[in-house]
Design an enzyme around this catalytic site. Structure first.
Site, PDB file in Angstrom:
ATOM      1  N   GLY A  95      22.231   2.647 -14.874  1.00 26.16           N
ATOM      2  CA  GLY A  95      22.193   1.384 -15.607  1.00 26.16           C
ATOM      3  C   GLY A  95      20.844   0.687 -15.540  1.00 26.16           C
TER       4      GLY A  95
ATOM      5  N   GLN B 196      29.114  -3.112 -16.709  1.00 24.08           N
ATOM      6  CA  GLN B 196      30.428  -3.485 -16.159  1.00 24.08           C
ATOM      7  C   GLN B 196      31.549  -3.354 -17.187  1.00 24.08           C
ATOM      8  OE1 GLN B 196      31.192  -4.244 -13.034  1.00 24.08           O
ATOM      9  NE2 GLN B 196      29.113  -4.285 -12.237  1.00 24.08           N
TER      10      GLN B 196
ATOM     11  N   SER C 193      26.605   2.966 -17.160  1.00 22.88           N
ATOM     12  CA  SER C 193      26.379   3.637 -15.884  1.00 22.88           C
ATOM     13  C   SER C 193      27.654   4.358 -15.447  1.00 22.88           C
ATOM     14  CB  SER C 193      25.977   2.587 -14.847  1.00 22.88           C
ATOM     15  OG  SER C 193      25.930   3.178 -13.575  1.00 22.88           O
ATOM     16  N   GLY C 194      27.506   5.616 -15.028  1.00 26.97           N
ATOM     17  CA  GLY C 194      28.667   6.450 -14.727  1.00 26.97           C
ATOM     18  C   GLY C 194      29.543   5.966 -13.582  1.00 26.97           C
TER      19      GLY C 194
ATOM     20  N   THR D  68      14.498  17.072 -16.353  1.00 35.08           N
ATOM     21  CA  THR D  68      15.567  18.066 -16.436  1.00 35.08           C
ATOM     22  C   THR D  68      16.931  17.385 -16.424  1.00 35.08           C
ATOM     23  OG1 THR D  68      14.192  19.685 -15.317  1.00 35.08           O
ATOM     24  CG2 THR D  68      16.565  20.072 -15.252  1.00 35.08           C
TER      25      THR D  68
ATOM     26  N   CYS E 265      23.173 -15.002   2.154  1.00 35.03           N
ATOM     27  CA  CYS E 265      23.028 -13.963   3.149  1.00 35.03           C
ATOM     28  C   CYS E 265      23.289 -12.591   2.569  1.00 35.03           C
ATOM     29  CB  CYS E 265      23.972 -14.209   4.318  1.00 35.03           C
ATOM     30  SG  CYS E 265      23.328 -15.477   5.394  1.00 35.03           S
TER      31      CYS E 265
END
Lengths: 395, 146
Positions: free
Chosen positions: A69, A177, A197-198, A235, A323
């Protein structure tokens, strides 16, 4: 273990894993090679391209495989704006984008581009009137995410796409998402560029794609060999690509069922938390929302402490506290929807999958009740709040 | 990410609570940066800290450093308590991740704020005690400049 961090990553499903297996040790040929041994790998890449395209109503030759992504986002924003720099150097995005978009925009700002960051309302929906007003003759790209990774709000893609089209501006959406989770159609929504994204929908990590509408002029980010129609060198990651395709096919087959199941569980979780934990709130849009996303704020407590204690109960979750963001500021998304800093520090994101059970939700809510009460009992903010309430009553 | 000692003090924090009539109480940090510590001290007529209590809003390290700081000052004189520095707190916890060092500074500052309150109430001057800053970020910047 109860895994409720599916927006961070998902488990590779068994079917996907099986589909990938032959391409490690057996069909390991470089799909670009000329000999017949490479034929099976090349065919598998083609099939995955077809599967990936089908889920968004695209043509297979409009899918360009990438390493994920972030690469897709970087490529789309940089190359699309570079290609149209002759027309202008103005980009429109939103304040709640993923850092893969925001940091790319900041990079471009250092290189002579102007960026307008559109505000969102209290539900995290971008302000369309502001977007329309931001359009200038030199605007070349609108990049707005399909659905937010923290609070799950789904953006009005159709309206944004229509505005972009009317004004002759390219429309990119970061659908990392959303792809595989909700229906998306690049033609109906006028999307020119789309990142996916996979690993966000039960595929493997390290693989994604950029959808580039046929006819969109733009250069490469990764230069080298002639793979991906000479637009993305390197590749082919055959097992990854096969896994991505298999996950897309599974998502297509199961989407309706998954949406129903996850939405029911999600709403049950939200209802229980809001009813049973005082001074809690849900962040993000209640209806236009990813089926698997619940994002809460608990006043008077801090998110990292909450995550550590949940972890000790075997529950994996995430937070937008300072944090966990690696800086002193809490999540830019929670601040953008108007939350004060101290509230934003006490956020918790729980993201479900179609494997999540009602029992797991019940265990999580019970744990959460105890943990929130425990952290409040040691919070000076809660102490002050209780004292102020007592004084109010006495008056 | 955290040492065993930090996790122990986070899971079983010592001396959590409030005091009705503290000899000194101080609150430091701010909600903006995500950490607030309040320390209560009960100091006897000889200037010895009998009891220390705390409440903290913050991350695991913030809770652990507050807990350790109260443990370290208990039984000490006011002068000795001034020597409980952020380094002492960190060492006692077997270290903190670099991003969490500011939590130990906050703990030191909380001790100083409670002592400052005690000194003011009793019209005392404690040698070496500076008026504590509310915003620990200022202190970090000051230290960086020095």
């Amino acid at each position: 273990m109860i895994y409720l961090d599916n927006a961070a990553t998902t488990r590779v499903s068994a079917e996907v894993y099986e589909a990938m297996k032959p391409y490690f040790c057996e069909q390991y040929a470089n799909p670009s090679a000329i000999y017949s041994f490479a034929g099976s790998a090349a065919k598998a890449v083609d099939e995955a391209r077809r599967q990936s395209a089908a889920l968004i109503g695209a043509q297979p030759n409009e899918i360009y495989f990438t390493a994920g992504g972030s690469e897709s986002d970087n490529w789309a924003v940089r190359a699309a704006t570079e290609a149209s720099a002759g027309k202008g150097k103005h980009i429109i995005t939103s304040k709640i984008e993923h850092h893969a978009i925001l940091h790319t925009c900041q990079y471009l700002e250092k290189h002579g581009y102007e960026v307008t960051y559109i505000n969102v309302d209290e539900n995290g929906t971008i302000k369309l009137d502001e977007l329309e007003a931001a359009i200038r003759p030199d605007t070349t790209l609108i990049t707005i995410m399909a659905a937010n990774n923290e609070i799950g709000t789904i953006q009005p893609l159709k309206e944004i796409g229509a505005l972009a089209k009317k004004n002759g501006i390219l429309f990119h959406t970061d659908a990392v998402q959303a792809y595989g989770h909700i229906p998306l159609d690049v033609d109906a929504l006028n999307i020119d560029l789309l990142s996916a994204s996979g690993h966000k929908f039960h595929g493997p990590k390290g693989i994604g794609f950029l959808y580039i509408r046929k006819g969109v002029r733009m250069g490469s980010l990764i230069h080298g060999g002639a793979q991906e129609r000479a637009r993305r060198a390197g590749t082919h990651n055959t097992p990854g690509i096969v896994g991505l395709g298999a996950a897309a096919a599974l998502a297509a087959a199961q989407m309706e069922k998954s949406i129903d199941k996850e939405t029911t569980l999600r709403d049950y979780l939200i209802k229980r938390v809001l009813e049973e934990i005082p001074y809690s709130r849900i962040n993000g849009h209640l209806v236009n929302r990813l089926p698997n996303n619940a994002n809460f704020c608990f006043r008077f407590i801090e998110g990292e402490s909450l995550l550590i204690l949940l972890d000790q109960k075997g529950i994996c979750a995430s937070s937008g506290s300072a944090c966990t963001s690696g800086s002193l500021d809490p999540s830019h998304v929670l601040l953008a929807i108007g939350l004060p800093h101290e509230t934003a520090h006490g956020s918790l994101r729980l993201t479900l999958s179609d494997e999540t059970t009602k029992e797991e939700i019940d265990v999580t809510v019970e744990a959460l009740k105890n943990i929130v009460a425990r952290l409040r009992s040691m919070s000076p903010l809660y102490e002050d709040f209780v004292k102020a309430q007592r004084q109010d009553r006495e008056k | 990410m955290y040492s065993e000692k930090v996790m122990d003090h986070f899971n079983n924090p010592r001396n959590v609570g409030e005091m009705e009539q503290p000899s000194g109480v101080g609150t430091v940090g701010n909600a903006k940066c995500g950490d607030i510590m309040r320390m209560y001290l009960d100091i006897d007529e000889n200037g010895v800290i009998r009891e220390a209590k705390f409440k903290t809003f913050g991350c695991g390290a913030a809770v652990a450093t507050s807990s350790m700081a109260t443990e370290l000052v208990k039984g000490k004189t006011v002068q000795e308590a001034l020597e409980v520095t952020n380094k002492a707190v960190m060492e006692a916890l077997d270290g903190l991740p670099p991003a969490k060092v500011h939590c130990s500074l906050l703990a030191e500052e909380a001790i100083h704020a409670a002592l400052w309150d005690y000194a003011e109430k009793n019209h005392l001057t404690i040698e070496g005690l500076k008026k504590p800053v509310e915003d620990i970020e200022e202190k970090i910047e000051e230290d960086a400049e020095q």
